[in-house]
Design a protein around this motif. Structure first.
Motif, mmCIF file in Angstrom:
data_model
loop_
_atom_site.group_PDB
_atom_site.id
_atom_site.type_symbol
_atom_site.label_atom_id
_atom_site.label_comp_id
_atom_site.label_asym_id
_atom_site.label_seq_id
_atom_site.Cartn_x
_atom_site.Cartn_y
_atom_site.Cartn_z
ATOM 1 N N LYS A 197 0.836 -1.201 0.000
ATOM 2 C CA LYS A 197 0.000 0.000 0.000
ATOM 3 C C LYS A 197 0.874 1.256 0.000
ATOM 4 N N LEU A 198 1.984 1.203 0.693
ATOM 5 C CA LEU A 198 2.900 2.332 0.736
ATOM 6 C C LEU A 198 3.541 2.566 -0.633
ATOM 7 N N ARG A 219 2.133 1.849 -3.494
ATOM 8 C CA ARG A 219 1.083 2.443 -4.327
ATOM 9 C C ARG A 219 0.906 3.924 -3.977
ATOM 10 N N LEU A 220 0.936 4.249 -2.698
ATOM 11 C CA LEU A 220 0.826 5.638 -2.279
ATOM 12 C C LEU A 220 1.999 6.457 -2.828
ATOM 13 N N SER A 221 3.179 5.889 -2.830
ATOM 14 C CA SER A 221 4.363 6.567 -3.377
ATOM 15 C C SER A 221 4.175 6.840 -4.870
ATOM 16 N N TYR A 276 -6.442 10.323 -8.790
ATOM 17 C CA TYR A 276 -5.251 9.856 -8.062
ATOM 18 C C TYR A 276 -5.180 10.469 -6.664
ATOM 19 N N GLU A 318 -7.635 8.618 -4.526
ATOM 20 C CA GLU A 318 -7.123 7.289 -4.181
ATOM 21 C C GLU A 318 -6.012 7.395 -3.141
ATOM 22 N N GLY A 319 -5.137 8.380 -3.297
ATOM 23 C CA GLY A 319 -4.059 8.580 -2.332
ATOM 24 C C GLY A 319 -4.577 8.924 -0.950
ATOM 25 N N LEU A 360 -5.974 5.759 0.589
ATOM 26 C CA LEU A 360 -4.873 4.884 1.027
ATOM 27 C C LEU A 360 -4.214 5.402 2.297
ATOM 28 N N ALA A 361 -3.962 6.692 2.358
ATOM 29 C CA ALA A 361 -3.314 7.277 3.535
ATOM 30 C C ALA A 361 -4.159 7.061 4.783
#
Length: 121
Positions: free
Chosen positions: A27-28, A30-32, A104, A107-108, A111-112
């Motif tokens: 997940k990290l 993808r966040l990056s 995006y 989505e970010g 995720l965060a």
């Protein structure tokens, strides 16, 4: 036979610190990647630029990978992949670039929140 004072004694090799992946590394990553994409798109569409996205990524990398160079490299690679994926498609700000940035960014944010809620202290 005594060792000479100017020749250091052989030292045992220092073992490399084992890096253990965090349960949220996927997940990290993808966040990056999302942060890289948003950084590119926001700066493409904002004439004043927005350095905050890169700075946020740097703070995340520093917090997560202070003593883990392999994890750090994976996060940096994911960020760069997100940045480059949009840089190869968009050279000017278009309606689809604005729409992609919004998707995006949402989505970010999701995720965060998910990472913090599930794995945060």
């Amino acid at each position: 036979m005594a060792q000479s004072a100017d020749v250091p004694a052989a030292q045992e090799p220092v073992p490399e610190t084992a890096e253990k992946p965090a349960p949220y590394d996927d997940k990290l990553a993808r966040l990056s990647e999302i942060l890289g994409a948003v950084h590119y798109l926001r700066n493409l569409c904002n004439k004043d630029g927005e350095p905050g996205w890169r700075e946020a990524m740097q703070a995340l990398i520093d917090a997560e990978t202070a003593s883990e160079p392999k994890r750090r490299a994976r996060m940096v690679a994911a960020y760069n992949r997100g940045y480059r994926s949009f840089a190869s498609v968009y050279t000017t700000c278009t309606a689809s670039a604005v729409a992609a940035e919004g998707l995006y960014r949402n989505e970010g944010a999701t995720l965060a929140v998910e990472i913090a809620a599930r794995y945060g202290n």
